[in-house]
Design an enzyme around this catalytic site. Structure first.
Site, mmCIF file in Angstrom:
data_model
loop_
_atom_site.group_PDB
_atom_site.id
_atom_site.type_symbol
_atom_site.label_atom_id
_atom_site.label_comp_id
_atom_site.label_asym_id
_atom_site.label_seq_id
_atom_site.Cartn_x
_atom_site.Cartn_y
_atom_site.Cartn_z
ATOM 1 N N HIS B 256 0.965 -1.259 -0.065
ATOM 2 C CA HIS B 256 -0.144 -0.135 0.257
ATOM 3 C C HIS B 256 0.925 1.351 -0.062
ATOM 4 O O HIS B 256 0.576 2.254 -1.083
ATOM 5 C CB HIS B 256 -0.933 -0.048 1.193
ATOM 6 C CG HIS B 256 -1.886 1.222 0.650
ATOM 7 N ND1 HIS B 256 -2.976 1.051 -0.304
ATOM 8 C CD2 HIS B 256 -1.949 2.159 0.988
ATOM 9 C CE1 HIS B 256 -3.295 2.286 -0.463
ATOM 10 N NE2 HIS B 256 -2.990 3.095 0.422
ATOM 11 N N GLU B 258 3.716 1.542 -1.185
ATOM 12 C CA GLU B 258 4.290 1.548 -2.565
ATOM 13 C C GLU B 258 3.345 2.272 -3.612
ATOM 14 O O GLU B 258 4.003 2.981 -4.298
ATOM 15 C CB GLU B 258 4.279 -0.064 -2.865
ATOM 16 C CG GLU B 258 4.658 -0.187 -4.545
ATOM 17 C CD GLU B 258 5.940 0.298 -4.941
ATOM 18 O OE1 GLU B 258 6.998 0.474 -4.266
ATOM 19 O OE2 GLU B 258 5.987 0.474 -6.268
ATOM 20 N N TYR B 260 1.723 4.648 -2.977
ATOM 21 C CA TYR B 260 2.006 6.230 -2.773
ATOM 22 C C TYR B 260 3.367 6.697 -3.191
ATOM 23 O O TYR B 260 3.531 7.575 -3.388
ATOM 24 C CB TYR B 260 1.594 6.719 -1.272
ATOM 25 C CG TYR B 260 0.086 6.483 -1.069
ATOM 26 C CD1 TYR B 260 -0.739 7.589 -1.660
ATOM 27 C CD2 TYR B 260 -0.501 5.519 -0.538
ATOM 28 C CE1 TYR B 260 -1.948 7.579 -1.430
ATOM 29 C CE2 TYR B 260 -1.838 5.466 -0.537
ATOM 30 C CZ TYR B 260 -2.786 6.372 -0.849
ATOM 31 O OH TYR B 260 -4.147 6.515 -0.840
ATOM 32 N N SER B 271 2.484 20.398 -8.701
ATOM 33 C CA SER B 271 2.552 21.657 -7.889
ATOM 34 C C SER B 271 3.456 22.586 -8.262
ATOM 35 O O SER B 271 3.427 23.689 -7.852
ATOM 36 C CB SER B 271 2.927 21.152 -6.399
ATOM 37 O OG SER B 271 1.913 20.329 -6.028
ATOM 38 N N HIS B 305 -7.134 -2.899 3.349
ATOM 39 C CA HIS B 305 -8.378 -2.790 2.613
ATOM 40 C C HIS B 305 -8.275 -3.621 1.024
ATOM 41 O O HIS B 305 -9.086 -3.471 0.344
ATOM 42 C CB HIS B 305 -8.736 -1.413 2.464
ATOM 43 C CG HIS B 305 -7.540 -0.463 1.601
ATOM 44 N ND1 HIS B 305 -7.251 0.700 1.585
ATOM 45 C CD2 HIS B 305 -6.764 -0.919 0.518
ATOM 46 C CE1 HIS B 305 -6.472 1.201 0.964
ATOM 47 N NE2 HIS B 305 -6.309 0.305 0.381
ATOM 48 N N LYS B 334 -5.311 18.611 -1.596
ATOM 49 C CA LYS B 334 -4.285 18.769 -2.539
ATOM 50 C C LYS B 334 -5.101 19.188 -3.720
ATOM 51 O O LYS B 334 -4.695 20.259 -4.442
ATOM 52 C CB LYS B 334 -3.397 17.594 -3.062
ATOM 53 C CG LYS B 334 -2.786 17.277 -1.746
ATOM 54 C CD LYS B 334 -1.588 16.115 -2.101
ATOM 55 C CE LYS B 334 -0.450 16.707 -2.455
ATOM 56 N NZ LYS B 334 0.389 17.418 -1.673
ATOM 57 N N ARG B 453 -11.077 -9.521 -12.738
ATOM 58 C CA ARG B 453 -9.862 -9.531 -13.393
ATOM 59 C C ARG B 453 -8.973 -10.575 -13.506
ATOM 60 O O ARG B 453 -9.260 -11.590 -12.864
ATOM 61 C CB ARG B 453 -9.010 -8.269 -12.597
ATOM 62 C CG ARG B 453 -8.720 -8.737 -11.105
ATOM 63 C CD ARG B 453 -8.267 -7.645 -10.199
ATOM 64 N NE ARG B 453 -6.899 -7.248 -10.640
ATOM 65 C CZ ARG B 453 -6.130 -6.808 -9.524
ATOM 66 N NH1 ARG B 453 -6.356 -6.631 -8.340
ATOM 67 N NH2 ARG B 453 -4.842 -6.457 -9.886
#
Lengths: 382, 531
Positions: B256, B258, B260, B271, B305, B334, B453
């Site tokens: 998880h 990863e 991000y 930005s 999750h 953001k 899948r």
């Protein structure tokens, strides 16, 4: 502006066309409501969150697209210089947080419903295998256990595009799971080899089948009918060919079906316990061979050169009988020889071994009784 | 500090790069290594993309036409592994190598020799991984998540090479991360406080910590697999007392964060680009930093999750559901900040800005489906369907990949000294934008309608959307050749780029000439004023 209007009309037209051609069968677009209380509340939850997202999307993308259209350098706009506002930043932290809480409440309620445990009228053990499902009816009152395998029934010619595909292409099974309507059915889900996942969308049930773990789930279906699903966890080569069909019947019909199945099981138990003669076993074994073995090893026992070994005069069929039994029960790793130990009954296993040792001039004269297979299996488990 | 002055002496001796192949093999220059990373990443992107096209070609129609299910599974596995570890991650490391020293006014990365090593072990890792395709028994065929026991007890022999390749990739990532942290901490120009660093630097600093925290976990899980396969342990083997669910807990504790790792640097890129082309400072710099840090923190406590269906207890489900939903808050901040930056700006839409705007919209759509997936009861229906495939491709392709492309267009003049061909760039953008949506949007529908899948063949009701999706995939795939053409043209020709080709661009990288000299900032620049 003229151009923009034209685009808007065009996209509205496309949207209406798409909705009108596909609108009649919502299952192609969206989750279905299903046929259980749980599947319906999951559906409502899904739609609630969907519309919340659409709402937020319209606001955010609306402002963004407005800025992209109106605040362009080419329109001669001078950039403003603001780059901070504590108040605004607090608002757009707190408001989404509140929305999340509003969504979390119904979600938690539905989750609790799914996890609710209670006494069930019918309990079924579901075991995942590469690549088939086994259904076992667990019951305290009957010594005869109903258990069978459910495999893909779509003919290989359809998969290979040689003949036209049926409506339920890849979603047909040899024998569906049968359950009664309006009764609580407890599902105990586990696996024999890798992780599978038992999923029937209309029932709102998806639970992983994991070796060494028994997962519990339940369902209570209100409408009789056939409901289809598929394995939902990558489980190897034939993962895409492991459908699930649930045949939901009125309770009386279900009881009749179960009684007939129990009767079959009882007869099979009697057959296992009776004393067999060599000729009886060979006769039965020939039929079993014709059904399960003939495609590879051929009717004359000669196999196919270079692909499937011959049985006639082979070391296996004329050698140590225990080795022969072990191969048929457990298969041979890395070859096309499957493990038949759990697919076939003890009677059929005994018969086919005996047949192979006495056909095509093998004439070993020895035999394996069904009870020997039972003993052999329990010996393996220890 | 002594290290820095030593570097200076060193630099004054020879200013240009060495010539020939040895320049690239032995280079310790952050710009060369950045270039190597970016080209490597692009070639992996094409390779992984080719595998994706094999998948989409097979799924063009129901029935088995081109490949057998066994090979299909190898393709899904290799596509995922190569895109995650070979394309997206090295691309961001490449951008970090190129830009972080220039953005903070440093002469180079803090640990240049390690930088060379951390790049050069990658081609070996991927050569080894790709070679499994030609091995007896075939390549890994258990999905990029390689769940045990499918990947241990039932795997092809090539899995051992896969494990070794993963170890090398992990080592490379950790070295890269250490280097980035060391650079940011030690080599900032005088006056550049943490709260004055460009957001790209901030997001990478946080990403680097994520990498250091979780890559060892990945190494751990593959080592446990190795033990199970070759040394008779039973970590994941139920028959020996282990648990296949343990694998998933360990894997997703890595997996998880990863995801991000693959998106936080993208936030930094966007930005930088949106303020430049809106000609307005970034809205809410401080809250952007805090939001990034919160996302990184939350990423560690939401791993289950991915495992709502394995049978964790109700309280566990509730905790992971709530924690996951919470991520929507900082992510929302953001997105709102980016929109507020555009609002009342004076915008122009050069290619980097087009990609950045598409990023905001399409990544947000991916975020919405992510929020839907967070709702545990609904996830029981979405899990392991094409809805999930649509979700993570929306955050990874028009998310991470688009941001990498935006970054490439944005900094290409700085790298090459030439302006790229704006018309071709726009052609590339629009083809990619249309292609990506045609590919992945219909996958939401087939997923909700019940298509699992990782299946090589499907029921007839899914046929039309799969055909559309495959056509989109081919469009998207082919349009990347336009990208290649733009970059080639820009390297070898094109209008001469000024030091600051974008009117609204901010940052130290624009204070040096284009192309950036081989050694920049031999004397550290002074930083004052805002970020």
């Amino acid at each position: 502006m003229q151009k923009l209007k034209a685009w808007l009309w065009l996209s509205a037209g496309v949207l209406i066309w798409v909705l009108s051609t596909h609108g009649h069968s919502e299952s192609r677009w969206n989750m279905t409501e299903g046929v259980t209380e749980i599947s319906r509340s999951v559906y409502r939850l899904h739609m609630l969150i969907f519309w919340v997202c659409v709402g937020i999307g319209i606001i955010v993308f609306g402002i963004m697209i407005y800025s992209m259209l109106m605040h362009r350098k080419s329109r001669g706009v001078q950039a403003a210089n603001f780059h901070e506002s504590t108040l605004v930043e607090i608002i757009w932290t707190v408001v989404p947080f509140a929305i999340l809480i509003a969504m979390a409440i119904p979600a938690a309620r539905t989750l609790a419903q799914i996890y609710e445990r209670g006494p069930a009228e019918v309990t079924i053990e579901i075991v995942g295998y590469q690549w088939k499902w086994q259904y076992r009816y667990v019951s305290d009152t009957n010594d005869a256990k109903v258990a069978y395998f459910s495999t893909l029934a779509t003919p290989p010619e359809q998969i290979a595009n040689k003949v036209a595909k049926d409506e339920n292409y890849l979603l047909e099974v040899s024998e569906p799971l049968v359950i009664p309507t309006n009764q609580r059915v407890r599902l105990l889900i586990t696996s024999n080899d890798v992780i599978h996942s038992w999923w029937v969308p209309a029932l709102g049930v998806k639970k992983d089948a994991i070796p060494g773990i028994v997962n519990e789930s339940w369902t209570k279906v209100e409408q009789a009918g056939l409901y289809r699903g598929q394995c939902a966890e990558l489980c190897g080569k034939d993962h895409g060919f492991m459908p699930i069909v649930v045949d939901v019947r009125e309770p009386e019909e279900f009881q009749t079906w179960l009684a007939a199945k129990q009767d079959d099981a009882r007869k099979m138990a009697e057959l296992t316990n009776k004393t067999w003669t060599l000729t009886e076993l060979v006769d039965r074994g020939e039929k079993v061979y014709g059904q399960f073995c003939v495609a590879c090893h051929q009717a004359n026992g000669m196999g196919v050169e270079g692909a499937f070994p011959a049985l006639k005069g082979s070391a296996v069929a004329t050698g140590d009988i225990n080795k022969h039994i072990a191969i048929i029960l457990n298969g041979v790793n890395g070859t096309a020889m499957q493990a038949f130990g759990k697919q076939l009954s003890e009677v059929d296993l005994a018969a086919v071994v005996t047949y192979e040792r006495n056909a095509w001039g093998n004439n070993m004269g020895d035999m394996v009784a069904p009870l020997d297979i039972v003993k052999f299996k329990s010996g393996q488990q220890e | 500090m002594t290290a820095i002055s030593h570097e200076h002496d060193h630099h004054e001796e020879h200013h240009g790069p060495a010539k020939g192949l040895t320049r690239w093999l032995f280079t310790t220059n952050h710009k060369d290594i950045g270039t190597l990373y970016l080209w490597f990443s692009f070639s992996m992107f094409l390779l992984g993309g080719t595998f994706a096209l094999v998948i989409r070609a097979e799924l063009f129609q129901p029935g088995l036409q081109l490949v057998q299910p066994e090979f299909f599974n190898q393709m899904t596995t290799m596509h995922g592994l190569i895109m995650v570890f070979g394309a997206v991650m090295p691309a961001f490391v490449g951008l970090a190598n190129w830009m972080i020293p220039m953005m903070i006014g440093a002469p180079d990365m803090a640990l240049p020799r390690m930088n060379n090593l951390s790049f050069w072990i990658l081609p070996f890792a991927f050569a080894m991984l790709a070679s499994t395709l030609f091995m007896e028994g075939g390549a890994p065929n258990f999905g990029w998540t390689f769940y045990a026991p499918l990947s241990t007890t039932y795997a092809p022999p090539s899995v051992t090479y896969f494990i070794f390749a993963i170890h090398i990739m992990g080592a490379s990532s950790i070295m890269g991360a250490i280097n980035i942290i060391a650079t940011i901490f030690n080599l900032r120009a005088p006056g550049m406080t943490f709260m004055k660093m460009p957001l790209f630097v901030w997001t990478w600093l946080i990403t680097a910590y994520l990498l250091i925290a979780v890559m060892p976990v990945l190494a751990g899980v593959v080592t446990m697999m190795l033990m199970d396969i070759h040394f008779g342990t039973s970590f994941f083997n139920a028959a020996g007392g282990g648990s296949p669910v343990l694998f998933q807990h360990v894997f997703w504790f890595f997996g998880h964060p990863e995801v991000y790792i693959m998106i936080l640097p993208a936030f930094g890129v966007v930005s930088a680009i949106i303020p430049a082309f809106a000609r307005k400072p970034l809205f809410g710099y401080t809250s952007m930093v805090y939001a990034t840090a919160s996302i990184a923190f939350l990423s560690f406590i939401v791993w289950a999750h991915h495992m709502f269906t394995v049978g964790i207890p109700l309280v566990g489900e509730l905790f992971f559901m709530y924690a996951t939903m919470l991520i929507a808050v900082p992510t929302g901040v953001k997105v709102f900040n980016w929109v507020a930056t555009m609002f009342r700006g004076s915008m122009t839409f050069e290619t980097p800005m087009l990609f950045a705007c598409a990023f905001v919209i399409l990544f947000t759509i991916g975020g919405f489906s992510g929020l839907m997936l967070a709702i545990a009861p609904a996830d029981f229906q979405y899990h392991d369907t094409y809805f999930v495939v649509a979700h993570f491709h929306y955050v990874l392709v028009p998310g991470a990949v688009f941001s990498i492309m935006a970054a490439t267009y944005y900094w290409l003049p700085k790298w090459t000294g030439h302006m790229y061909d704006e018309t071709l760039g726009k052609v590339h953008f629009w083809l990619s934008f249309i292609g990506v949506n045609i590919t992945f949007f219909p996958q939401h529908f087939v997923g909700l309608a019940g298509m699992p899948r990782r299946i090589p063949d499907y029921n007839l009701q899914f046929a039309d959307f799969n055909m559309i999706s495959s056509m989109g995939a081919f469009l998207f795939g082919i349009s990347q050749l336009v990208f290649l053409l733009v970059v080639f043209k820009c390297v070898f020709s094109g209008e001469k780029a000024p030091a600051k080709p974008w009117e609204g661009a901010e940052g130290l990288e624009w204070t040096v000439p284009s192309p950036a000299p081989y050694h920049t900032f031999t004397t550290p620049p002074k930083v004052d004023g805002g970020h």
